[in-house]
Design a protein around this motif. Structure first.
Motif, PDB file in Angstrom:
ATOM      1  N   ASP A 102       0.844  -1.192   0.000  1.00 22.62           N
ATOM      2  CA  ASP A 102       0.000   0.000   0.000  1.00 22.62           C
ATOM      3  C   ASP A 102       0.881   1.245   0.000  1.00 22.62           C
ATOM      4  O   ASP A 102       2.097   1.163  -0.151  1.00 22.62           O
ATOM      5  CB  ASP A 102      -0.958   0.005   1.208  1.00 22.62           C
ATOM      6  N   SER A 103       0.264   2.418   0.181  1.00 18.43           N
ATOM      7  CA  SER A 103       0.997   3.680   0.082  1.00 18.43           C
ATOM      8  C   SER A 103       2.028   3.870   1.179  1.00 18.43           C
ATOM      9  O   SER A 103       2.875   4.760   1.088  1.00 18.43           O
ATOM     10  CB  SER A 103       0.013   4.861   0.102  1.00 18.43           C
ATOM     11  N   SER A 104       1.970   3.029   2.232  1.00 16.53           N
ATOM     12  CA  SER A 104       2.978   3.151   3.289  1.00 16.53           C
ATOM     13  C   SER A 104       4.347   2.670   2.810  1.00 16.53           C
ATOM     14  O   SER A 104       5.364   2.977   3.411  1.00 16.53           O
ATOM     15  CB  SER A 104       2.543   2.345   4.527  1.00 16.53           C
ATOM     16  N   TYR A 105       4.350   1.914   1.718  1.00 15.96           N
ATOM     17  CA  TYR A 105       5.613   1.444   1.136  1.00 15.96           C
ATOM     18  C   TYR A 105       6.096   2.503   0.127  1.00 15.96           C
ATOM     19  O   TYR A 105       6.110   2.271  -1.089  1.00 15.96           O
ATOM     20  CB  TYR A 105       5.431   0.084   0.455  1.00 15.96           C
ATOM     21  N   GLU A 106       6.479   3.632   0.649  1.00 17.46           N
ATOM     22  CA  GLU A 106       6.807   4.766  -0.209  1.00 17.46           C
ATOM     23  C   GLU A 106       8.036   4.515  -1.071  1.00 17.46           C
ATOM     24  O   GLU A 106       8.083   4.922  -2.232  1.00 17.46           O
ATOM     25  CB  GLU A 106       7.022   6.022   0.638  1.00 17.46           C
ATOM     26  N   ILE A 107       9.028   3.836  -0.520  1.00 21.87           N
ATOM     27  CA  ILE A 107      10.243   3.581  -1.300  1.00 21.87           C
ATOM     28  C   ILE A 107       9.933   2.686  -2.494  1.00 21.87           C
ATOM     29  O   ILE A 107      10.408   2.934  -3.613  1.00 21.87           O
ATOM     30  CB  ILE A 107      11.335   2.957  -0.403  1.00 21.87           C
ATOM     31  N   THR A 108       9.108   1.659  -2.275  1.00 18.59           N
ATOM     32  CA  THR A 108       8.723   0.767  -3.371  1.00 18.59           C
ATOM     33  C   THR A 108       7.972   1.528  -4.452  1.00 18.59           C
ATOM     34  O   THR A 108       8.242   1.383  -5.654  1.00 18.59           O
ATOM     35  CB  THR A 108       7.844  -0.381  -2.843  1.00 18.59           C
ATOM     36  N   GLN A 109       7.028   2.375  -4.040  1.00 17.41           N
ATOM     37  CA  GLN A 109       6.274   3.172  -4.997  1.00 17.41           C
ATOM     38  C   GLN A 109       7.187   4.160  -5.731  1.00 17.41           C
ATOM     39  O   GLN A 109       7.025   4.394  -6.924  1.00 17.41           O
ATOM     40  CB  GLN A 109       5.148   3.926  -4.296  1.00 17.41           C
ATOM     41  N   SER A 110       8.168   4.691  -5.033  1.00 20.30           N
ATOM     42  CA  SER A 110       9.101   5.635  -5.643  1.00 20.30           C
ATOM     43  C   SER A 110       9.949   4.957  -6.712  1.00 20.30           C
ATOM     44  O   SER A 110      10.238   5.539  -7.765  1.00 20.30           O
ATOM     45  CB  SER A 110      10.006   6.255  -4.575  1.00 20.30           C
ATOM     46  N   VAL A 111      10.364   3.712  -6.443  1.00 20.10           N
ATOM     47  CA  VAL A 111      11.165   2.961  -7.423  1.00 20.10           C
ATOM     48  C   VAL A 111      10.345   2.698  -8.677  1.00 20.10           C
ATOM     49  O   VAL A 111      10.835   2.862  -9.812  1.00 20.10           O
ATOM     50  CB  VAL A 111      11.673   1.649  -6.802  1.00 20.10           C
ATOM     51  N   VAL A 112       9.077   2.288  -8.503  1.00 16.40           N
ATOM     52  CA  VAL A 112       8.200   2.049  -9.658  1.00 16.40           C
ATOM     53  C   VAL A 112       7.991   3.352 -10.436  1.00 16.40           C
ATOM     54  O   VAL A 112       8.015   3.366 -11.669  1.00 16.40           O
ATOM     55  CB  VAL A 112       6.854   1.456  -9.203  1.00 16.40           C
ATOM     56  N   PHE A 113       7.783   4.456  -9.715  1.00 16.42           N
ATOM     57  CA  PHE A 113       7.634   5.768 -10.349  1.00 16.42           C
ATOM     58  C   PHE A 113       8.866   6.106 -11.182  1.00 16.42           C
ATOM     59  O   PHE A 113       8.753   6.583 -12.317  1.00 16.42           O
ATOM     60  CB  PHE A 113       7.409   6.835  -9.268  1.00 16.42           C
ATOM     61  N   LEU A 172      18.623   6.949  -0.776  1.00 20.43           N
ATOM     62  CA  LEU A 172      18.475   8.373  -0.517  1.00 20.43           C
ATOM     63  C   LEU A 172      17.168   8.658   0.218  1.00 20.43           C
ATOM     64  O   LEU A 172      17.145   9.393   1.224  1.00 20.43           O
ATOM     65  CB  LEU A 172      18.516   9.137  -1.840  1.00 20.43           C
ATOM     66  N   ILE A 173      16.079   8.070  -0.256  1.00 21.22           N
ATOM     67  CA  ILE A 173      14.777   8.267   0.396  1.00 21.22           C
ATOM     68  C   ILE A 173      14.794   7.693   1.809  1.00 21.22           C
ATOM     69  O   ILE A 173      14.276   8.308   2.751  1.00 21.22           O
ATOM     70  CB  ILE A 173      13.662   7.611  -0.442  1.00 21.22           C
ATOM     71  N   TYR A 174      15.421   6.538   1.966  1.00 16.85           N
ATOM     72  CA  TYR A 174      15.489   5.905   3.283  1.00 16.85           C
ATOM     73  C   TYR A 174      16.243   6.780   4.279  1.00 16.85           C
ATOM     74  O   TYR A 174      15.812   6.952   5.432  1.00 16.85           O
ATOM     75  CB  TYR A 174      16.172   4.539   3.152  1.00 16.85           C
ATOM     76  N   ILE A 175      17.362   7.359   3.848  1.00 13.85           N
ATOM     77  CA  ILE A 175      18.148   8.229   4.728  1.00 13.85           C
ATOM     78  C   ILE A 175      17.348   9.464   5.128  1.00 13.85           C
ATOM     79  O   ILE A 175      17.371   9.895   6.281  1.00 13.85           O
ATOM     80  CB  ILE A 175      19.473   8.631   4.045  1.00 13.85           C
ATOM     81  N   ILE A 176      16.614  10.037   4.180  1.00  8.38           N
ATOM     82  CA  ILE A 176      15.788  11.210   4.482  1.00  8.38           C
ATOM     83  C   ILE A 176      14.707  10.862   5.505  1.00  8.38           C
ATOM     84  O   ILE A 176      14.418  11.637   6.421  1.00  8.38           O
ATOM     85  CB  ILE A 176      15.158  11.770   3.187  1.00  8.38           C
ATOM     86  N   GLN A 177      14.138   9.676   5.353  1.00  6.53           N
ATOM     87  CA  GLN A 177      13.048   9.267   6.241  1.00  6.53           C
ATOM     88  C   GLN A 177      13.517   8.992   7.667  1.00  6.53           C
ATOM     89  O   GLN A 177      12.791   9.276   8.628  1.00  6.53           O
ATOM     90  CB  GLN A 177      12.345   8.028   5.676  1.00  6.53           C
ATOM     91  N   ILE A 178      14.713   8.455   7.833  1.00  2.00           N
ATOM     92  CA  ILE A 178      15.171   8.080   9.180  1.00  2.00           C
ATOM     93  C   ILE A 178      16.171   9.069   9.760  1.00  2.00           C
ATOM     94  O   ILE A 178      16.597   8.925  10.906  1.00  2.00           O
ATOM     95  CB  ILE A 178      15.807   6.674   9.168  1.00  2.00           C
ATOM     96  N   GLY A 179      16.540  10.094   8.988  1.00  3.48           N
ATOM     97  CA  GLY A 179      17.634  10.984   9.392  1.00  3.48           C
ATOM     98  C   GLY A 179      17.287  12.030  10.422  1.00  3.48           C
ATOM     99  O   GLY A 179      18.186  12.701  10.946  1.00  3.48           O
TER     100      GLY A 179
END
Length: 462
Positions: A102-113, A172-179
Protein backbone atom coordinates in the motif's frame (compact mmCIF):
# COMPACT_ATOMS: atom_id res chain seq x y z
CA UNK A 1 1.67 32.31 -1.72
CA UNK A 2 -1.17 29.99 -2.63
CA UNK A 3 -0.52 26.79 -4.64
CA UNK A 4 -1.86 28.24 -7.91
CA UNK A 5 0.39 31.31 -7.70
CA UNK A 6 3.43 29.13 -7.02
CA UNK A 7 2.62 26.90 -9.99
CA UNK A 8 2.23 29.78 -12.43
CA UNK A 9 5.34 31.53 -11.12
CA UNK A 10 7.38 28.37 -11.76
CA UNK A 11 5.68 27.76 -15.10
CA UNK A 12 6.32 31.34 -16.24
CA UNK A 13 9.99 31.21 -15.23
CA UNK A 14 10.39 27.91 -17.11
CA UNK A 15 9.16 29.54 -20.32
CA UNK A 16 11.22 32.69 -19.75
CA UNK A 17 14.37 30.53 -19.54
CA UNK A 18 13.34 28.71 -22.73
CA UNK A 19 12.75 31.99 -24.59
CA UNK A 20 16.07 33.39 -23.34
CA UNK A 21 17.91 30.28 -24.50
CA UNK A 22 16.04 30.38 -27.81
CA UNK A 23 16.96 34.03 -28.35
CA UNK A 24 20.66 33.34 -27.78
CA UNK A 25 20.56 30.31 -30.09
CA UNK A 26 18.88 32.39 -32.80
CA UNK A 27 21.74 34.91 -32.65
CA UNK A 28 24.30 32.14 -33.17
CA UNK A 29 22.18 30.46 -35.84
CA UNK A 30 22.09 33.75 -37.76
CA UNK A 31 25.90 33.64 -37.97
CA UNK A 32 25.79 30.10 -39.37
CA UNK A 33 23.48 31.36 -42.11
CA UNK A 34 25.09 34.68 -43.00
CA UNK A 35 28.86 34.47 -42.39
CA UNK A 36 29.47 32.42 -45.52
CA UNK A 37 32.94 33.63 -46.45
CA UNK A 38 35.97 32.74 -44.34
CA UNK A 39 36.78 35.84 -42.21
CA UNK A 40 40.23 37.34 -42.71
CA UNK A 41 41.17 36.71 -39.08
CA UNK A 42 40.80 32.96 -39.73
CA UNK A 43 43.14 32.82 -42.70
CA UNK A 44 45.98 30.48 -41.83
CA UNK A 45 43.83 28.78 -39.20
CA UNK A 46 41.19 27.23 -41.43
CA UNK A 47 40.61 26.83 -45.17
CA UNK A 48 37.36 27.77 -46.93
CA UNK A 49 36.34 24.14 -47.55
CA UNK A 50 36.61 23.16 -43.88
CA UNK A 51 34.90 26.41 -42.88
CA UNK A 52 31.96 25.59 -45.16
CA UNK A 53 31.67 22.08 -43.72
CA UNK A 54 31.77 23.38 -40.16
CA UNK A 55 29.19 26.07 -40.90
CA UNK A 56 26.72 23.65 -42.49
CA UNK A 57 27.23 21.03 -39.77
CA UNK A 58 26.57 23.49 -36.99
CA UNK A 59 23.64 25.03 -38.87
CA UNK A 60 22.03 21.60 -39.16
CA UNK A 61 22.62 20.93 -35.47
CA UNK A 62 21.23 24.32 -34.48
CA UNK A 63 18.09 23.94 -36.62
CA UNK A 64 17.52 20.47 -35.20
CA UNK A 65 18.15 21.78 -31.68
CA UNK A 66 15.41 24.39 -32.18
CA UNK A 67 12.79 21.72 -32.88
CA UNK A 68 14.03 19.44 -30.12
CA UNK A 69 13.89 22.32 -27.64
CA UNK A 70 10.42 23.42 -28.75
CA UNK A 71 9.03 19.91 -28.52
CA UNK A 72 10.66 19.39 -25.12
CA UNK A 73 9.19 22.60 -23.74
CA UNK A 74 5.70 21.82 -25.04
CA UNK A 75 5.87 18.25 -23.71
CA UNK A 76 7.08 19.52 -20.32
CA UNK A 77 4.31 22.12 -20.21
CA UNK A 78 1.60 19.57 -21.02
CA UNK A 79 2.91 17.24 -18.32
CA UNK A 80 2.67 20.02 -15.74
CA UNK A 81 -0.69 21.42 -16.86
CA UNK A 82 -2.44 18.06 -17.11
CA UNK A 83 -0.90 16.58 -13.97
CA UNK A 84 1.43 14.05 -15.53
CA UNK A 85 3.60 13.74 -12.41
CA UNK A 86 0.75 12.93 -9.96
CA UNK A 87 -0.75 10.63 -12.62
CA UNK A 88 2.41 8.52 -12.84
CA UNK A 89 2.60 8.51 -9.03
CA UNK A 90 -0.97 7.16 -8.82
CA UNK A 91 -0.24 4.51 -11.46
CA UNK A 92 2.84 3.48 -9.48
CA UNK A 93 0.65 3.12 -6.39
CA UNK A 94 -1.85 0.98 -8.31
CA UNK A 95 0.95 -1.30 -9.50
CA UNK A 96 2.33 -2.00 -6.03
CA UNK A 97 -1.22 -2.55 -4.65
CA UNK A 98 -1.60 -5.46 -7.07
CA UNK A 99 1.30 -7.13 -5.28
CA UNK A 100 -0.04 -6.56 -1.77
CA UNK A 101 1.67 -3.27 -0.94
CA UNK A 102 0.00 0.00 0.00
CA UNK A 103 1.00 3.68 0.08
CA UNK A 104 2.98 3.15 3.29
CA UNK A 105 5.61 1.44 1.14
CA UNK A 106 6.81 4.77 -0.21
CA UNK A 107 10.24 3.58 -1.30
CA UNK A 108 8.72 0.77 -3.37
CA UNK A 109 6.27 3.17 -5.00
CA UNK A 110 9.10 5.63 -5.64
CA UNK A 111 11.17 2.96 -7.42
CA UNK A 112 8.20 2.05 -9.66
CA UNK A 113 7.63 5.77 -10.35
CA UNK A 114 11.29 6.16 -11.31
CA UNK A 115 11.10 3.20 -13.71
CA UNK A 116 7.96 4.60 -15.39
CA UNK A 117 9.38 8.12 -15.62
CA UNK A 118 12.71 7.00 -17.08
CA UNK A 119 10.98 4.66 -19.54
CA UNK A 120 8.71 7.49 -20.71
CA UNK A 121 11.67 9.85 -21.09
CA UNK A 122 13.66 7.25 -23.05
CA UNK A 123 10.79 6.52 -25.44
CA UNK A 124 9.94 10.17 -26.13
CA UNK A 125 13.57 11.16 -26.69
CA UNK A 126 14.48 8.16 -28.87
CA UNK A 127 13.23 9.55 -32.23
CA UNK A 128 15.39 12.65 -31.72
CA UNK A 129 18.41 10.53 -30.80
CA UNK A 130 17.92 8.38 -33.92
CA UNK A 131 17.60 11.44 -36.15
CA UNK A 132 20.66 13.08 -34.63
CA UNK A 133 22.79 9.96 -35.09
CA UNK A 134 21.61 8.61 -38.44
CA UNK A 135 20.70 11.83 -40.23
CA UNK A 136 22.78 14.75 -38.95
CA UNK A 137 25.92 12.93 -37.77
CA UNK A 138 25.69 10.53 -40.72
CA UNK A 139 25.25 13.35 -43.22
CA UNK A 140 28.41 15.08 -42.02
CA UNK A 141 30.52 11.92 -41.80
CA UNK A 142 30.76 11.48 -38.01
CA UNK A 143 28.48 8.53 -37.30
CA UNK A 144 30.15 5.11 -37.18
CA UNK A 145 27.27 3.17 -35.61
CA UNK A 146 25.18 0.59 -37.41
CA UNK A 147 21.46 0.44 -36.49
CA UNK A 148 22.07 -2.83 -34.63
CA UNK A 149 24.93 -1.38 -32.62
CA UNK A 150 22.83 1.70 -31.81
CA UNK A 151 19.89 -0.39 -30.54
CA UNK A 152 22.12 -2.59 -28.37
CA UNK A 153 23.90 0.48 -27.04
CA UNK A 154 20.63 2.20 -26.08
CA UNK A 155 19.24 -0.91 -24.37
CA UNK A 156 22.46 -1.42 -22.47
CA UNK A 157 22.56 2.25 -21.44
CA UNK A 158 18.95 2.09 -20.19
CA UNK A 159 19.49 -0.93 -17.97
CA UNK A 160 22.86 0.23 -16.65
CA UNK A 161 21.28 3.58 -15.73
CA UNK A 162 18.42 1.78 -13.98
CA UNK A 163 20.82 -0.49 -12.11
CA UNK A 164 22.62 2.57 -10.75
CA UNK A 165 19.68 4.95 -10.21
CA UNK A 166 17.27 2.57 -8.42
CA UNK A 167 19.45 1.60 -5.41
CA UNK A 168 20.80 5.14 -5.02
CA UNK A 169 17.28 6.61 -5.06
CA UNK A 170 15.97 4.01 -2.62
CA UNK A 171 18.83 4.61 -0.17
CA UNK A 172 18.47 8.37 -0.52
CA UNK A 173 14.78 8.27 0.40
CA UNK A 174 15.49 5.90 3.28
CA UNK A 175 18.15 8.23 4.73
CA UNK A 176 15.79 11.21 4.48
CA UNK A 177 13.05 9.27 6.24
CA UNK A 178 15.17 8.08 9.18
CA UNK A 179 17.63 10.98 9.39
CA UNK A 180 15.61 13.23 11.69
CA UNK A 181 16.04 16.99 11.73
CA UNK A 182 19.60 16.82 10.44
CA UNK A 183 19.00 14.32 7.65
CA UNK A 184 20.50 16.73 5.12
CA UNK A 185 23.96 16.16 6.64
CA UNK A 186 23.65 12.39 6.22
CA UNK A 187 22.24 12.80 2.69
CA UNK A 188 25.12 15.08 1.71
CA UNK A 189 27.67 12.62 3.10
CA UNK A 190 25.96 9.71 1.33
CA UNK A 191 25.95 11.47 -2.04
CA UNK A 192 29.58 12.52 -1.58
CA UNK A 193 30.57 8.88 -1.09
CA UNK A 194 28.44 7.83 -4.07
CA UNK A 195 29.98 10.47 -6.36
CA UNK A 196 33.54 9.52 -5.35
CA UNK A 197 32.71 5.85 -5.81
CA UNK A 198 31.21 6.45 -9.25
CA UNK A 199 34.27 8.43 -10.34
CA UNK A 200 36.46 5.56 -9.13
CA UNK A 201 34.59 2.67 -10.75
CA UNK A 202 33.16 4.31 -13.87
CA UNK A 203 36.14 3.95 -16.20
CA UNK A 204 37.11 0.49 -14.87
CA UNK A 205 33.71 -1.19 -14.68
CA UNK A 206 31.01 0.89 -16.41
CA UNK A 207 32.67 2.49 -19.45
CA UNK A 208 34.09 -0.90 -20.67
CA UNK A 209 30.49 -2.12 -20.98
CA UNK A 210 30.11 0.32 -23.89
CA UNK A 211 33.60 0.72 -25.37
CA UNK A 212 36.77 -1.34 -25.67
CA UNK A 213 39.78 -0.12 -23.67
CA UNK A 214 43.28 -1.27 -24.64
CA UNK A 215 46.65 -0.37 -23.08
CA UNK A 216 48.60 2.06 -25.25
CA UNK A 217 51.34 0.00 -26.95
CA UNK A 218 54.97 0.47 -26.03
CA UNK A 219 56.71 3.05 -28.16
CA UNK A 220 57.73 6.66 -28.41
CA UNK A 221 54.32 8.10 -27.52
CA UNK A 222 53.88 5.97 -24.41
CA UNK A 223 57.45 6.72 -23.25
CA UNK A 224 57.03 10.46 -23.69
CA UNK A 225 53.64 10.51 -21.93
CA UNK A 226 55.17 8.67 -18.97
CA UNK A 227 58.08 11.13 -18.93
CA UNK A 228 55.66 14.07 -19.04
CA UNK A 229 53.66 12.66 -16.13
CA UNK A 230 56.82 12.05 -14.11
CA UNK A 231 58.12 15.57 -14.76
CA UNK A 232 55.12 17.13 -13.00
CA UNK A 233 54.74 14.34 -10.37
CA UNK A 234 51.48 13.06 -11.87
CA UNK A 235 50.98 9.52 -10.40
CA UNK A 236 50.20 7.76 -13.69
CA UNK A 237 49.46 4.05 -13.26
CA UNK A 238 47.66 3.07 -16.48
CA UNK A 239 47.48 4.43 -20.01
CA UNK A 240 44.59 3.36 -22.25
CA UNK A 241 43.28 3.86 -25.76
CA UNK A 242 39.48 3.68 -26.06
CA UNK A 243 37.81 2.54 -29.25
CA UNK A 244 35.79 5.70 -29.79
CA UNK A 245 35.88 5.22 -33.57
CA UNK A 246 33.30 2.46 -33.24
CA UNK A 247 30.54 5.01 -32.61
CA UNK A 248 31.87 8.38 -33.81
CA UNK A 249 34.88 10.10 -35.37
CA UNK A 250 34.83 12.87 -32.75
CA UNK A 251 38.00 12.86 -30.61
CA UNK A 252 38.79 13.37 -26.94
CA UNK A 253 41.16 12.57 -24.05
CA UNK A 254 40.73 12.53 -20.29
CA UNK A 255 42.19 11.26 -17.03
CA UNK A 256 40.56 9.89 -13.89
CA UNK A 257 41.31 8.33 -10.52
CA UNK A 258 42.15 9.47 -7.00
CA UNK A 259 45.30 9.98 -5.00
CA UNK A 260 48.20 7.84 -6.29
CA UNK A 261 46.14 5.88 -8.81
CA UNK A 262 45.65 7.95 -11.96
CA UNK A 263 44.79 6.74 -15.45
CA UNK A 264 44.93 8.53 -18.79
CA UNK A 265 42.54 7.61 -21.62
CA UNK A 266 43.10 8.62 -25.25
CA UNK A 267 40.44 8.18 -27.92
CA UNK A 268 41.77 6.28 -30.92
CA UNK A 269 40.29 9.06 -33.07
CA UNK A 270 42.73 11.49 -31.43
CA UNK A 271 45.80 9.58 -32.60
CA UNK A 272 47.13 10.34 -36.06
CA UNK A 273 48.93 7.06 -36.68
CA UNK A 274 46.91 4.65 -34.53
CA UNK A 275 45.52 1.55 -36.27
CA UNK A 276 41.91 0.42 -35.63
CA UNK A 277 41.64 -1.86 -32.62
CA UNK A 278 39.53 -4.43 -34.44
CA UNK A 279 41.14 -6.83 -36.87
CA UNK A 280 39.56 -7.32 -40.28
CA UNK A 281 38.45 -10.79 -39.28
CA UNK A 282 36.30 -9.28 -36.54
CA UNK A 283 34.50 -6.91 -38.92
CA UNK A 284 31.11 -7.79 -40.39
CA UNK A 285 30.90 -8.33 -44.13
CA UNK A 286 29.53 -4.81 -44.59
CA UNK A 287 32.82 -3.42 -43.24
CA UNK A 288 35.12 -5.42 -45.47
CA UNK A 289 38.18 -3.66 -46.80
CA UNK A 290 38.10 -2.02 -50.19
CA UNK A 291 40.45 -4.67 -51.59
CA UNK A 292 37.84 -7.36 -50.90
CA UNK A 293 35.28 -5.63 -53.16
CA UNK A 294 35.34 -6.63 -56.83
CA UNK A 295 36.65 -3.89 -59.11
CA UNK A 296 33.40 -3.65 -61.07
CA UNK A 297 31.49 -3.05 -57.82
CA UNK A 298 33.76 -0.38 -56.31
CA UNK A 299 32.16 2.53 -58.12
CA UNK A 300 28.68 1.34 -57.12
CA UNK A 301 29.70 0.92 -53.46
CA UNK A 302 31.33 4.34 -53.33
CA UNK A 303 28.21 5.97 -54.75
CA UNK A 304 25.95 4.39 -52.12
CA UNK A 305 28.21 5.01 -49.15
CA UNK A 306 27.67 8.28 -47.21
CA UNK A 307 30.49 10.76 -47.61
CA UNK A 308 32.81 10.38 -44.64
CA UNK A 309 34.32 13.35 -42.85
CA UNK A 310 38.09 12.88 -43.05
CA UNK A 311 39.91 13.52 -39.83
CA UNK A 312 43.63 14.07 -39.50
CA UNK A 313 44.27 13.42 -35.80
CA UNK A 314 47.27 14.66 -33.84
CA UNK A 315 50.93 13.71 -33.99
CA UNK A 316 52.87 12.74 -30.88
CA UNK A 317 53.98 16.28 -30.03
CA UNK A 318 50.41 17.57 -30.32
CA UNK A 319 49.03 14.75 -28.20
CA UNK A 320 51.59 15.61 -25.51
CA UNK A 321 50.46 19.24 -25.73
CA UNK A 322 46.82 18.24 -25.28
CA UNK A 323 47.73 16.05 -22.31
CA UNK A 324 49.86 18.82 -20.78
CA UNK A 325 46.72 20.98 -20.86
CA UNK A 326 44.64 18.23 -19.21
CA UNK A 327 47.32 17.54 -16.61
CA UNK A 328 47.45 21.28 -15.97
CA UNK A 329 43.93 21.03 -14.57
CA UNK A 330 45.26 18.50 -12.05
CA UNK A 331 48.48 20.34 -11.22
CA UNK A 332 46.68 23.67 -10.71
CA UNK A 333 44.08 22.11 -8.42
CA UNK A 334 41.10 22.66 -10.70
CA UNK A 335 39.74 19.17 -10.01
CA UNK A 336 39.77 19.71 -6.25
CA UNK A 337 38.35 23.22 -6.56
CA UNK A 338 35.45 21.98 -8.68
CA UNK A 339 34.82 19.15 -6.23
CA UNK A 340 34.77 21.56 -3.27
CA UNK A 341 32.42 23.97 -5.06
CA UNK A 342 30.14 21.09 -6.02
CA UNK A 343 30.01 19.72 -2.48
CA UNK A 344 29.44 23.12 -0.84
CA UNK A 345 26.59 23.73 -3.28
CA UNK A 346 25.18 20.26 -2.60
CA UNK A 347 25.28 20.81 1.16
CA UNK A 348 23.57 24.21 0.96
CA UNK A 349 20.90 22.90 -1.40
CA UNK A 350 20.05 19.97 0.86
CA UNK A 351 19.97 22.30 3.87
CA UNK A 352 17.42 24.43 2.00
CA UNK A 353 15.59 21.28 0.97
CA UNK A 354 15.30 20.26 4.64
CA UNK A 355 13.53 23.56 5.31
CA UNK A 356 11.13 23.20 2.35
CA UNK A 357 10.37 19.47 2.36
CA UNK A 358 7.40 19.78 4.75
CA UNK A 359 5.79 22.76 2.98
CA UNK A 360 2.54 21.21 1.75
CA UNK A 361 1.81 24.24 -0.42
CA UNK A 362 4.64 23.21 -2.78
CA UNK A 363 3.19 19.73 -3.25
CA UNK A 364 -0.32 21.11 -3.67
CA UNK A 365 0.94 23.40 -6.45
CA UNK A 366 1.77 20.26 -8.45
CA UNK A 367 -1.41 18.33 -7.63
CA UNK A 368 -0.35 16.32 -4.57
CA UNK A 369 -2.32 16.04 -1.31
CA UNK A 370 0.50 14.09 0.36
CA UNK A 371 4.23 14.74 0.60
CA UNK A 372 6.16 11.86 -1.02
CA UNK A 373 9.90 12.29 -0.55
CA UNK A 374 10.85 11.62 -4.17
CA UNK A 375 8.24 14.09 -5.40
CA UNK A 376 9.62 16.67 -2.96
CA UNK A 377 13.09 16.16 -4.41
CA UNK A 378 11.78 16.68 -7.94
CA UNK A 379 9.67 19.74 -7.13
CA UNK A 380 12.27 21.53 -5.04
CA UNK A 381 15.47 20.73 -6.95
CA UNK A 382 14.06 20.93 -10.48
CA UNK A 383 11.50 23.73 -10.12
CA UNK A 384 11.83 25.74 -6.92
CA UNK A 385 15.62 26.00 -7.26
CA UNK A 386 15.50 26.72 -11.02
CA UNK A 387 16.38 30.47 -10.75
CA UNK A 388 19.32 29.63 -8.48
CA UNK A 389 20.40 26.83 -10.83
CA UNK A 390 20.48 29.22 -13.81
CA UNK A 391 22.72 31.68 -11.96
CA UNK A 392 24.96 28.89 -10.66
CA UNK A 393 25.30 27.37 -14.12
CA UNK A 394 26.48 30.69 -15.56
CA UNK A 395 29.00 31.17 -12.74
CA UNK A 396 30.36 27.65 -13.22
CA UNK A 397 30.72 28.32 -16.96
CA UNK A 398 32.73 31.46 -16.26
CA UNK A 399 34.94 29.62 -13.79
CA UNK A 400 35.50 26.80 -16.27
CA UNK A 401 36.61 29.26 -18.97
CA UNK A 402 39.13 30.75 -16.55
CA UNK A 403 40.44 27.27 -15.71
CA UNK A 404 40.82 26.49 -19.43
CA UNK A 405 43.00 29.56 -19.98
CA UNK A 406 45.09 28.60 -16.93
CA UNK A 407 45.54 25.03 -18.20
CA UNK A 408 46.61 26.37 -21.61
CA UNK A 409 49.13 28.60 -19.88
CA UNK A 410 50.42 25.59 -17.93
CA UNK A 411 51.05 23.77 -21.22
CA UNK A 412 52.73 26.92 -22.50
CA UNK A 413 55.17 26.91 -19.56
CA UNK A 414 56.03 23.30 -20.44
CA UNK A 415 57.13 24.58 -23.89
CA UNK A 416 54.16 23.13 -25.78
CA UNK A 417 52.85 26.45 -27.13
CA UNK A 418 53.34 25.72 -30.83
CA UNK A 419 52.16 22.11 -30.55
CA UNK A 420 49.07 23.08 -28.52
CA UNK A 421 48.08 25.74 -31.06
CA UNK A 422 48.48 23.19 -33.84
CA UNK A 423 46.49 20.59 -31.87
CA UNK A 424 43.65 23.02 -31.15
CA UNK A 425 43.38 23.90 -34.83
CA UNK A 426 43.43 20.23 -35.87
CA UNK A 427 40.85 19.19 -33.26
CA UNK A 428 38.61 22.07 -34.25
CA UNK A 429 38.86 20.93 -37.85
CA UNK A 430 38.36 17.24 -37.04
CA UNK A 431 35.26 18.01 -34.96
CA UNK A 432 33.99 20.68 -37.40
CA UNK A 433 33.88 23.39 -34.76
CA UNK A 434 32.61 26.70 -36.10
CA UNK A 435 35.07 29.45 -35.11
CA UNK A 436 32.72 32.47 -35.44
CA UNK A 437 30.62 32.96 -32.33
CA UNK A 438 28.06 35.45 -31.11
CA UNK A 439 29.46 37.07 -27.95
CA UNK A 440 26.28 36.59 -25.89
CA UNK A 441 25.79 32.96 -26.92
CA UNK A 442 29.45 32.22 -26.29
CA UNK A 443 29.50 33.92 -22.90
CA UNK A 444 26.44 32.07 -21.67
CA UNK A 445 27.13 28.61 -23.07
CA UNK A 446 30.82 27.97 -23.70
CA UNK A 447 32.59 26.39 -20.75
CA UNK A 448 35.66 26.26 -23.04
CA UNK A 449 36.85 29.51 -24.65
CA UNK A 450 36.39 29.76 -28.44
CA UNK A 451 39.32 28.72 -30.61
CA UNK A 452 40.47 32.23 -31.58
CA UNK A 453 40.48 33.40 -27.95
CA UNK A 454 42.66 30.46 -26.94
CA UNK A 455 45.07 30.97 -29.83
CA UNK A 456 45.34 34.69 -29.02
CA UNK A 457 46.08 33.94 -25.37
CA UNK A 458 48.76 31.42 -26.33
CA UNK A 459 50.43 34.00 -28.57
CA UNK A 460 50.87 36.46 -25.72
CA UNK A 461 54.34 36.63 -24.24
CA UNK A 462 54.79 34.97 -20.88
Amino acid sequence: MDPESIFYAIFTFMWLVYLWEGYMSSRQRALYRTVVKLPEKLEGVMDQETYDKARLYNLDKSNFGFWVGLWGEIEHSLILIYGGIPYIWRISGNVIEKYGYDSSYEITQSVVFLVFAMTFSTITSMPFSVYSTFVIEQKHGFNKQSPGFFVKDQIKKFFVTMAIAIPITALLIYIIQIGGDYFFIYVWAFLLVVSLLMITIYADYIAPLFDKFTPLPEGELRTRIEELAKSIDFPLTKLYVVEGSKRSSHSNAYFYGFFKNKRIVLFDTLLEDYSPLNDDKDKPDSEATEESVPAEKKEEVNEDKPKEHKKQGCNNEEILAVLSHELGHWKLGHIIKNLVISQVNSFLCFAAFAFLIDQQVLYSAFGFNTRPTLIGLIIIFQYVFSPYNEVLSFCVTMLSRMFEFQADNFAKKLKFTTALKSALIKLNKDNLGFPVNDWLYSTWHFSHPPLLERLKALEKSE
